[in-house]
Design an enzyme around this catalytic site. Structure first.
Site, PDB file in Angstrom:
ATOM      1  N   GLY A  22     -24.043 -27.707  49.028  1.00 16.87           N
ATOM      2  CA  GLY A  22     -22.374 -26.444  48.827  1.00 16.87           C
ATOM      3  C   GLY A  22     -21.725 -27.316  47.594  1.00 16.87           C
ATOM      4  O   GLY A  22     -21.509 -28.667  47.807  1.00 16.87           O
ATOM      5  N   VAL A  24     -20.809 -34.998  50.000  1.00 20.28           N
ATOM      6  CA  VAL A  24     -22.495 -35.259  50.051  1.00 20.28           C
ATOM      7  C   VAL A  24     -23.168 -34.380  48.362  1.00 20.28           C
ATOM      8  O   VAL A  24     -23.458 -35.229  47.893  1.00 20.28           O
ATOM      9  CB  VAL A  24     -22.808 -35.455  50.838  1.00 20.28           C
ATOM     10  CG1 VAL A  24     -24.108 -36.184  50.573  1.00 20.28           C
ATOM     11  CG2 VAL A  24     -22.157 -36.393  52.083  1.00 20.28           C
ATOM     12  N   CYS A  25     -22.614 -33.031  48.254  1.00 20.00           N
ATOM     13  CA  CYS A  25     -23.515 -32.806  47.112  1.00 20.00           C
ATOM     14  C   CYS A  25     -22.901 -33.036  46.218  1.00 20.00           C
ATOM     15  O   CYS A  25     -23.093 -33.237  45.097  1.00 20.00           O
ATOM     16  CB  CYS A  25     -23.467 -31.558  47.503  1.00 20.00           C
ATOM     17  SG  CYS A  25     -23.868 -30.382  48.526  1.00 20.00           S
ATOM     18  N   THR A  26     -21.343 -33.326  45.778  1.00 20.96           N
ATOM     19  CA  THR A  26     -20.769 -33.611  44.432  1.00 20.96           C
ATOM     20  C   THR A  26     -20.828 -35.387  44.236  1.00 20.96           C
ATOM     21  O   THR A  26     -22.013 -35.108  42.983  1.00 20.96           O
ATOM     22  CB  THR A  26     -19.342 -33.914  44.872  1.00 20.96           C
ATOM     23  OG1 THR A  26     -18.784 -32.766  45.266  1.00 20.96           O
ATOM     24  CG2 THR A  26     -18.223 -34.528  43.921  1.00 20.96           C
ATOM     25  N   MET A  66     -25.599 -34.535  43.158  1.00 11.71           N
ATOM     26  CA  MET A  66     -24.808 -34.169  41.790  1.00 11.71           C
ATOM     27  C   MET A  66     -24.619 -35.115  40.411  1.00 11.71           C
ATOM     28  O   MET A  66     -24.778 -35.206  39.155  1.00 11.71           O
ATOM     29  CB  MET A  66     -24.267 -33.022  41.448  1.00 11.71           C
ATOM     30  CG  MET A  66     -25.361 -31.522  42.350  1.00 11.71           C
ATOM     31  SD  MET A  66     -27.116 -31.384  41.671  1.00 11.71           S
ATOM     32  CE  MET A  66     -27.822 -32.056  43.068  1.00 11.71           C
TER      33      MET A  66
END
Length: 157
Positions: free
Chosen positions: A39, A44-46, A49
């Site tokens: 998401g 963690v996703c930020t 990416m």
């Protein structure tokens, strides 16, 4: 059934962060890193990416295209890309169909009944869009091994 090393990567069409339909097949002839993430705007996703963003010079030297894929809608992905200065395509798998074909989804994510997100996964495709590397995590907090991804890309002529 999820995609495995040696499989031809199933083609798909998803909207990018600008609501433009994009097909996987349009990337034939380049090495491709498909990076599925649960998401946008999560910590963690930020970080994941942004790590891909920060390594883009190395990915370019390896003639590799990075594509981020999540279940977020294109509008959310646009804001996520802008806020984090992401310099690669983000695709919206809002139906979860592509995520299910590739790495799978977390059902009832974080205890929210009926809410599913893509599992964090990385697939490296060669120039013919054949899967040469596959990594899928059952733990949404675990990031991929970025150096391993670069090593695997370097093995592909």
């Amino acid at each position: 059934m999820t995609v495995k090393v040696g499989d031809a990567a199933p083609d798909f069409e998803l909207y990018d962060q600008d609501r433009k339909p994009r097909r996987l097949s349009e990337f034939k002839g380049k090495k491709v890193v498909l990076a599925f993430f649960p998401g946008a705007f999560t910590s963690v996703c930020t970080k994941e990416m942004c790590t891909f963003r920060d390594g883009m010079a190395e990915f370019n030297k390896l003639d590799a295209t990075v594509i981020g894929i999540s279940v977020n809608d294109p509008f959310t992905l646009k804001g996520f890309a802008e806020q984090n200065n992401l310099n690669f395509v983000l695709l919206s798998d809002y139906t979860r169909e592509v995520s299910r074909k590739y790495g799978g989804v977390h059902e009832d994510f974080i205890g929210m009944k009926g809410y599913s997100v893509a599992k964090r996964a990385v697939f490296i495709l060669d120039r013919d869009l054949v899967v040469r590397y596959a990594w899928v995590s059952e733990d949404p907090l675990k990031e991929p091994d970025y150096e391993e991804i670069k090593r695997e890309l370097a093995k592909i002529p």
